[in-house]
Scaffold this motif. Sequence first.
Motif, short mmCIF file in Angstrom:
data_model
loop_
_atom_site.label_atom_id
_atom_site.label_comp_id
_atom_site.label_asym_id
_atom_site.label_seq_id
_atom_site.Cartn_x
_atom_site.Cartn_y
_atom_site.Cartn_z
N HIS A 8 -82.79 -45.49 -15.57
CA HIS A 8 -83.30 -45.26 -17.08
C HIS A 8 -84.30 -43.86 -16.90
CE1 HIS A 8 -82.30 -49.37 -18.25
NE2 HIS A 8 -82.57 -49.65 -17.15
N GLY A 9 -84.47 -43.34 -15.98
CA GLY A 9 -84.95 -41.94 -15.95
C GLY A 9 -86.61 -42.10 -15.49
N ARG A 10 -86.99 -42.96 -14.66
CA ARG A 10 -88.11 -43.30 -14.35
C ARG A 10 -88.27 -43.34 -12.90
NH1 ARG A 10 -93.10 -47.20 -15.84
NH2 ARG A 10 -94.02 -47.50 -13.79
N ALA A 11 -89.56 -42.47 -12.39
CA ALA A 11 -89.96 -42.49 -10.89
C ALA A 11 -91.17 -42.85 -10.93
CB ALA A 11 -89.42 -41.26 -10.33
N GLU A 12 -91.66 -43.14 -9.64
CA GLU A 12 -93.24 -43.45 -9.36
C GLU A 12 -93.84 -42.42 -8.58
OE1 GLU A 12 -94.36 -47.28 -8.99
OE2 GLU A 12 -93.08 -47.99 -10.73
N CYS A 13 -94.94 -41.92 -8.93
CA CYS A 13 -95.60 -41.12 -8.06
C CYS A 13 -96.84 -41.55 -7.69
CB CYS A 13 -95.72 -39.43 -8.68
SG CYS A 13 -96.25 -38.42 -7.51
N GLY A 14 -97.12 -42.25 -6.85
CA GLY A 14 -98.18 -43.30 -6.63
C GLY A 14 -98.22 -44.11 -7.84
N PRO A 15 -99.47 -44.34 -8.53
CA PRO A 15 -99.60 -45.34 -9.56
C PRO A 15 -99.11 -44.80 -11.01
CG PRO A 15 -101.73 -44.16 -9.21
CD PRO A 15 -100.75 -43.93 -8.02
N VAL A 16 -98.54 -43.26 -10.94
CA VAL A 16 -98.03 -42.72 -11.92
C VAL A 16 -96.59 -42.59 -12.39
CG1 VAL A 16 -98.10 -40.27 -13.35
CG2 VAL A 16 -100.11 -41.25 -11.82
N ALA A 17 -96.10 -43.04 -13.38
CA ALA A 17 -94.76 -43.05 -13.96
C ALA A 17 -94.31 -41.64 -14.41
CB ALA A 17 -94.47 -44.19 -15.05
N LEU A 18 -93.25 -41.17 -13.80
CA LEU A 18 -92.73 -39.88 -14.44
C LEU A 18 -91.28 -40.21 -14.86
CD1 LEU A 18 -94.57 -38.84 -11.94
CD2 LEU A 18 -93.06 -36.83 -12.39
N TRP A 19 -91.11 -39.78 -16.32
CA TRP A 19 -89.89 -40.07 -17.01
C TRP A 19 -89.10 -38.78 -17.36
CZ3 TRP A 19 -88.67 -45.02 -18.12
CH2 TRP A 19 -89.67 -45.95 -18.04
N ILE A 20 -87.79 -38.74 -16.92
CA ILE A 20 -86.71 -37.89 -17.32
C ILE A 20 -85.65 -38.47 -18.07
CG2 ILE A 20 -87.73 -36.40 -15.38
CD1 ILE A 20 -85.21 -37.15 -13.96
#
Length: 121
Positions: A8-20
């Motif tokens: 779905h284009g979501r990654a996690e960087c610690g507690p933060v979601a990154l969307w592409i």
Amino acid sequence: MTLTFSSHGRAECGPVALWITPQGDGFDRYQLVLAQRIAAELPELHRMAATYLDRFVDRARICGRPDEWWLDEVDLRRASEAHPVVTFGLGLDGDHHGLWTVELRLVHDGLWPVRLERLQQ
């Protein structure tokens, strides 16, 4: 840090979601490269976005106390080489259902805040 994106284009960087943006069998290449860069600079970019909000918003008046801005997500789905804008979604404890966003634009190899918005969810 290597980011692993879901279908779905979501990654996690610690507690933060990154969307592409997902594309066919992969992801938007420009956004992938930009996401890796943002992940490497995330604490500094979070501070930059929070400082930008503080120029316009009195945190103590919004939620009754001067808590720090927490970073919830970084949305790169609108980013492209022609439109290099990334949206940081921030919040405050006590500001229930509010979402503050800061748009950062890639200018001369640096990300700079250019716009803020508050949405009531």
